[in-house]
Design a protein around this motif. Structure first.
Motif, PDB file in Angstrom:
ATOM      1  N   ILE A 189       9.693   7.554   2.577  1.00 46.38           N
ATOM      2  CA  ILE A 189       9.517   6.703   1.399  1.00 46.38           C
ATOM      3  C   ILE A 189       8.827   5.408   1.814  1.00 46.38           C
ATOM      4  O   ILE A 189       9.266   4.741   2.752  1.00 46.38           O
ATOM      5  CB  ILE A 189      10.873   6.340   0.752  1.00 46.38           C
ATOM      6  CG1 ILE A 189      11.584   7.588   0.241  1.00 46.38           C
ATOM      7  CG2 ILE A 189      10.682   5.322  -0.380  1.00 46.38           C
ATOM      8  CD1 ILE A 189      13.014   7.334  -0.217  1.00 46.38           C
ATOM      9  N   ALA A 190       7.758   5.073   1.105  1.00 42.81           N
ATOM     10  CA  ALA A 190       7.126   3.761   1.269  1.00 42.81           C
ATOM     11  C   ALA A 190       7.409   2.970  -0.002  1.00 42.81           C
ATOM     12  O   ALA A 190       7.450   3.532  -1.104  1.00 42.81           O
ATOM     13  CB  ALA A 190       5.622   3.910   1.472  1.00 42.81           C
ATOM     14  N   ILE A 191       7.614   1.694   0.160  1.00 43.13           N
ATOM     15  CA  ILE A 191       7.857   0.813  -0.982  1.00 43.13           C
ATOM     16  C   ILE A 191       6.556   0.066  -1.254  1.00 43.13           C
ATOM     17  O   ILE A 191       6.094  -0.697  -0.410  1.00 43.13           O
ATOM     18  CB  ILE A 191       8.997  -0.194  -0.683  1.00 43.13           C
ATOM     19  CG1 ILE A 191      10.266   0.536  -0.214  1.00 43.13           C
ATOM     20  CG2 ILE A 191       9.256  -1.077  -1.906  1.00 43.13           C
ATOM     21  CD1 ILE A 191      10.864   1.523  -1.190  1.00 43.13           C
ATOM     22  N   ASP A 192       5.956   0.307  -2.402  1.00 43.25           N
ATOM     23  CA  ASP A 192       4.699  -0.346  -2.748  1.00 43.25           C
ATOM     24  C   ASP A 192       4.994  -1.593  -3.573  1.00 43.25           C
ATOM     25  O   ASP A 192       5.044  -1.553  -4.794  1.00 43.25           O
ATOM     26  CB  ASP A 192       3.781   0.606  -3.521  1.00 43.25           C
ATOM     27  CG  ASP A 192       2.415  -0.010  -3.739  1.00 43.25           C
ATOM     28  OD1 ASP A 192       1.731  -0.294  -2.746  1.00 43.25           O
ATOM     29  OD2 ASP A 192       2.045  -0.219  -4.910  1.00 43.25           O
ATOM     30  N   CYS A 193       5.243  -2.683  -2.839  1.00 39.63           N
ATOM     31  CA  CYS A 193       5.464  -3.969  -3.505  1.00 39.63           C
ATOM     32  C   CYS A 193       4.606  -5.005  -2.804  1.00 39.63           C
ATOM     33  O   CYS A 193       4.080  -4.765  -1.722  1.00 39.63           O
ATOM     34  CB  CYS A 193       6.932  -4.367  -3.490  1.00 39.63           C
ATOM     35  SG  CYS A 193       7.609  -4.788  -1.881  1.00 39.63           S
ATOM     36  N   SER A 194       4.482  -6.158  -3.412  1.00 35.38           N
ATOM     37  CA  SER A 194       3.712  -7.246  -2.821  1.00 35.38           C
ATOM     38  C   SER A 194       4.385  -7.699  -1.531  1.00 35.38           C
ATOM     39  O   SER A 194       5.614  -7.780  -1.459  1.00 35.38           O
ATOM     40  CB  SER A 194       3.645  -8.400  -3.818  1.00 35.38           C
ATOM     41  OG  SER A 194       3.291  -9.582  -3.158  1.00 35.38           O
TER      42      SER A 194
END
Length: 159
Positions: free
Chosen positions: A73-78
């Motif tokens: 899982i990758a977290i795509d946030c700033s």
């Protein structure tokens, strides 16, 4: 380094939708069908490898079986919100950080640790021995192959 008959790693991205949709590497990965997007924390699969830049443990080949069985899982946030996100949101699984790698994407080119979601996923795959899948992931970006060139020394040290 994938062997015949071996499956690929399942890739998930939690889409926090905090970045410019036109520049978002996660959006492009979703469009190409290379990752499964997830929009609610509660919908994230359990027992995955969670790419977390604040994790104590670094991703290594020892994590290969977990990734094969459950995915990454990758977290795509700033990046501005990453620390707050990981300190406030609890995601069950195996939190791992990546080694010191340089970004090849045009926004953060040459900056250590500040990787795009696509770069982080590709680096994980490479470290775990899924080099073909890693290269396929970044092949949809003009700068993709440069990531492997920039980080050749660090990435090859895992194999």
């Amino acid at each position: 380094m994938m062997h015949a008959g071996q499956s690929e790693i399942k890739l998930y991205v939690y889409m926090a939708e905090e970045c410019d949709p036109k520049k978002c590497t996660a959006n492009k990965l979703v469009r190409f069908g290379l990752v499964k997007p997830i929009y609610k924390i509660r919908d994230l699969p359990r027992n995955c490898i969670i790419l977390n830049p604040l994790a104590e443990e670094e991703l290594t080949l020892r994590d290969r079986e977990i990734a094969l069985r459950h995915g990454i899982i990758a977290i795509d946030c700033s990046w501005k919100n990453a620390q707050a996100f990981f300190s406030k949101v609890r995601i069950r699984g195996f939190h791992r950080r990546l080694p010191r790698l340089l970004a090849a994407n045009p926004i953060n080119f040459g900056v250590p640790h500040i990787l795009s979601t696509a770069e982080a996923l590709a680096a994980s795959l490479y470290i775990l021995g899924f080099i073909d899948q890693a290269k396929r992931l970044l092949s949809i970006f003009k700068w993709g192959s440069h990531f492997f060139e920039l980080n050749k020394e660090v990435l090859s040290s895992f194999h």
